[in-house]
Scaffold this motif. Sequence first.
Motif, mmCIF file in Angstrom:
data_model
loop_
_atom_site.group_PDB
_atom_site.id
_atom_site.type_symbol
_atom_site.label_atom_id
_atom_site.label_comp_id
_atom_site.label_asym_id
_atom_site.label_seq_id
_atom_site.Cartn_x
_atom_site.Cartn_y
_atom_site.Cartn_z
ATOM 1 N N LEU A 10 -14.247 1.291 -10.878
ATOM 2 C CA LEU A 10 -14.340 1.757 -9.493
ATOM 3 C C LEU A 10 -13.186 2.679 -9.134
ATOM 4 C CD1 LEU A 10 -15.185 -1.651 -7.751
ATOM 5 C CD2 LEU A 10 -16.767 0.028 -8.703
ATOM 6 N N THR A 11 -13.458 3.589 -8.208
ATOM 7 C CA THR A 11 -12.399 4.442 -7.664
ATOM 8 C C THR A 11 -11.805 3.772 -6.435
ATOM 9 O OG1 THR A 11 -13.834 5.675 -6.168
ATOM 10 C CG2 THR A 11 -13.664 6.488 -8.445
ATOM 11 N N TYR A 12 -10.637 4.264 -6.007
ATOM 12 C CA TYR A 12 -10.008 3.735 -4.793
ATOM 13 C C TYR A 12 -10.940 3.925 -3.592
ATOM 14 C CZ TYR A 12 -5.555 3.563 -7.324
ATOM 15 O OH TYR A 12 -4.557 3.267 -8.220
ATOM 16 N N THR A 13 -11.582 5.067 -3.510
ATOM 17 C CA THR A 13 -12.464 5.362 -2.383
ATOM 18 C C THR A 13 -13.657 4.413 -2.365
ATOM 19 O OG1 THR A 13 -11.821 7.698 -2.485
ATOM 20 C CG2 THR A 13 -13.804 7.166 -1.239
ATOM 21 N N GLN A 14 -14.229 4.140 -3.528
ATOM 22 C CA GLN A 14 -15.381 3.231 -3.592
ATOM 23 C C GLN A 14 -15.014 1.829 -3.118
ATOM 24 O OE1 GLN A 14 -16.388 3.689 -7.726
ATOM 25 N NE2 GLN A 14 -17.963 5.243 -7.330
ATOM 26 N N VAL A 15 -13.833 1.352 -3.530
ATOM 27 C CA VAL A 15 -13.386 0.013 -3.116
ATOM 28 C C VAL A 15 -13.118 -0.013 -1.617
ATOM 29 C CG1 VAL A 15 -11.545 -1.695 -3.349
ATOM 30 C CG2 VAL A 15 -12.462 -0.568 -5.381
ATOM 31 N N GLN A 16 -12.469 1.021 -1.112
ATOM 32 C CA GLN A 16 -12.178 1.086 0.320
ATOM 33 C C GLN A 16 -13.471 1.113 1.132
ATOM 34 O OE1 GLN A 16 -8.989 1.004 1.380
ATOM 35 N NE2 GLN A 16 -9.594 0.914 3.530
ATOM 36 N N ASP A 17 -14.415 1.932 0.706
ATOM 37 C CA ASP A 17 -15.704 2.016 1.409
ATOM 38 C C ASP A 17 -16.423 0.672 1.382
ATOM 39 O OD1 ASP A 17 -15.315 4.641 2.057
ATOM 40 O OD2 ASP A 17 -16.577 5.459 0.450
ATOM 41 N N ALA A 18 -16.355 -0.019 0.265
ATOM 42 C CA ALA A 18 -17.024 -1.320 0.155
ATOM 43 C C ALA A 18 -16.425 -2.320 1.138
ATOM 44 C CB ALA A 18 -16.912 -1.845 -1.278
ATOM 45 N N MET A 19 -15.091 -2.329 1.251
ATOM 46 C CA MET A 19 -14.441 -3.261 2.174
ATOM 47 C C MET A 19 -14.696 -2.898 3.637
ATOM 48 S SD MET A 19 -12.969 -5.942 1.097
ATOM 49 C CE MET A 19 -11.826 -6.373 2.417
ATOM 50 N N GLU A 20 -15.001 -1.630 3.891
ATOM 51 C CA GLU A 20 -15.276 -1.188 5.267
ATOM 52 C C GLU A 20 -16.760 -1.201 5.585
ATOM 53 O OE1 GLU A 20 -13.391 2.598 5.661
ATOM 54 O OE2 GLU A 20 -11.345 1.758 5.590
ATOM 55 N N GLY A 21 -17.562 -1.834 4.698
ATOM 56 C CA GLY A 21 -18.986 -2.006 4.987
ATOM 57 C C GLY A 21 -19.879 -0.874 4.527
ATOM 58 N N ARG A 22 -19.370 -0.010 3.619
ATOM 59 C CA ARG A 22 -20.181 1.111 3.126
ATOM 60 C C ARG A 22 -20.239 1.084 1.598
ATOM 61 N NH1 ARG A 22 -16.458 3.143 6.488
ATOM 62 N NH2 ARG A 22 -15.364 4.177 4.773
ATOM 63 N N PRO A 23 -20.679 -0.029 1.018
ATOM 64 C CA PRO A 23 -20.671 -0.110 -0.448
ATOM 65 C C PRO A 23 -21.800 0.698 -1.077
ATOM 66 C CG PRO A 23 -21.693 -2.070 0.454
ATOM 67 C CD PRO A 23 -21.207 -1.261 1.635
ATOM 68 N N TYR A 42 -3.863 -9.529 -2.027
ATOM 69 C CA TYR A 42 -3.049 -8.430 -1.490
ATOM 70 C C TYR A 42 -2.424 -8.825 -0.156
ATOM 71 C CZ TYR A 42 -2.315 -3.972 0.999
ATOM 72 O OH TYR A 42 -1.797 -2.948 1.752
ATOM 73 N N ASP A 43 -3.182 -9.488 0.697
ATOM 74 C CA ASP A 43 -2.638 -9.950 1.988
ATOM 75 C C ASP A 43 -1.468 -10.908 1.780
ATOM 76 O OD1 ASP A 43 -4.405 -8.455 3.472
ATOM 77 O OD2 ASP A 43 -5.852 -10.077 3.756
ATOM 78 N N PHE A 81 -5.218 4.925 1.062
ATOM 79 C CA PHE A 81 -6.035 3.789 1.478
ATOM 80 C C PHE A 81 -5.313 2.465 1.229
ATOM 81 C CE2 PHE A 81 -9.394 6.866 -0.101
ATOM 82 C CZ PHE A 81 -9.759 7.302 1.165
ATOM 83 N N ASP A 82 -5.841 1.408 1.832
ATOM 84 C CA ASP A 82 -5.359 0.072 1.503
ATOM 85 C C ASP A 82 -5.611 -0.247 0.026
ATOM 86 O OD1 ASP A 82 -4.346 -0.506 3.970
ATOM 87 O OD2 ASP A 82 -6.084 -1.647 4.656
ATOM 88 N N SER A 83 -6.678 0.339 -0.535
ATOM 89 C CA SER A 83 -6.969 0.098 -1.956
ATOM 90 C C SER A 83 -5.847 0.640 -2.844
ATOM 91 C CB SER A 83 -8.309 0.728 -2.346
ATOM 92 O OG SER A 83 -8.342 2.103 -2.024
ATOM 93 N N HIS A 84 -5.202 1.753 -2.433
ATOM 94 C CA HIS A 84 -4.042 2.252 -3.172
ATOM 95 C C HIS A 84 -2.886 1.247 -3.087
ATOM 96 C CE1 HIS A 84 -5.907 6.332 -2.342
ATOM 97 N NE2 HIS A 84 -5.691 6.389 -3.630
ATOM 98 N N LYS A 85 -2.617 0.797 -1.861
ATOM 99 C CA LYS A 85 -1.496 -0.119 -1.638
ATOM 100 C C LYS A 85 -1.719 -1.446 -2.368
ATOM 101 C CE LYS A 85 -0.812 1.896 2.953
ATOM 102 N NZ LYS A 85 -0.839 1.627 4.418
ATOM 103 N N LEU A 86 -2.982 -1.879 -2.420
ATOM 104 C CA LEU A 86 -3.320 -3.128 -3.121
ATOM 105 C C LEU A 86 -2.877 -3.060 -4.579
ATOM 106 C CD1 LEU A 86 -6.699 -5.005 -2.928
ATOM 107 C CD2 LEU A 86 -5.927 -4.168 -5.138
ATOM 108 N N ILE A 87 -3.252 -1.977 -5.253
ATOM 109 C CA ILE A 87 -2.888 -1.831 -6.663
ATOM 110 C C ILE A 87 -1.370 -1.736 -6.816
ATOM 111 C CG2 ILE A 87 -3.035 -0.309 -8.677
ATOM 112 C CD1 ILE A 87 -5.549 -1.975 -8.176
#
Length: 312
Positions: A10-23, A42-43, A81-87
């Motif tokens: 997965l890309t960072y954008t795909q993960v971010q979109d999935a968490m924001e309800g756009r998988p 991550y939290d 994105f938060d997905s970047h910060k998570l990694i």
Amino acid sequence: RGIMRSKARLTYTQVQDAMEGRPLPDIAHLIEPVIKPLYAAYDSLLRGRAARGTLELDIPELQVVLGETGKVERIAPRRRFDSHKLIEEFMIAANVAAAELLEAKRARAVMYRVHEPPGLDKLEGLRESLGALDIKLAATRSLKPHDFTKILSNVAGTDRAQLVSDMVLRSQSQAVYAPENQGHFGLALARYCHFTSPIRRYSDLLVHRALIKAYGLGVGGMDEAEKASIKEACEHITQTERASMDAERKSVDRFTANYLSSHIGAEFSGKINSVTRFGLFITLDESGADGLIPMKSLGDDFYVHDEKAHAL
């Protein structure tokens, strides 16, 4: 010596979109068993980061976008994105674990990533500069990373935010590789190695090989000659890292100059990020380009440079 079982590519954008309800349809089934647990971890790491009180400098990264012909179409801050910060938080956790494991075995050759506190001279200069903006800096010898973060938080969203951020950044020491552990000031960590997996840096490779040797994990461990020359390796890698960073900055500067060469005479909004006796350094909002407005081009007038107040 390890097996990674990949659930998805997965890309960072795909993960971010999935968490924001756009998988995307083919990854929707991963949200509950994989992606949400990652964000929960991550939290937890973020809470630990806040409790440590790290230095939170927001340094925008520029992205150069080329068209089909190879010409620069635009230059803009790269979306973060938060997905970047998570990694990033997971990598920090791995780096700390590597340092702790090596110390547990009393390994003689460890390549630490060291970020020392700011020097007293730089802190005094920062105190004077902030004082001119009516911002107080705590006593020099008791300063912690969160003291700087608090100042940055207080000016966030104001027209002084970028100026203060640049001041704080310039006051900090540069991180280096070293065989002696002196901690990482910015991350508020007692010990830190560069271990990132998959291996991307030569420092990562040396840390992996030190772990192999310390824990008897088979062939490929650090040999005695490498252990004896670890100090020289640290110094060399620090130098090559800085050369690499300089090359990256110069590359972006060349792309930016190329882009702006077709905009001669255009007007852009920007911010003053530094004031000197010979002119003003400006950063353009749209492209992040830096440039100097010489004193002689400011009009037929007389200016006095107030260094402490960052003013003409």
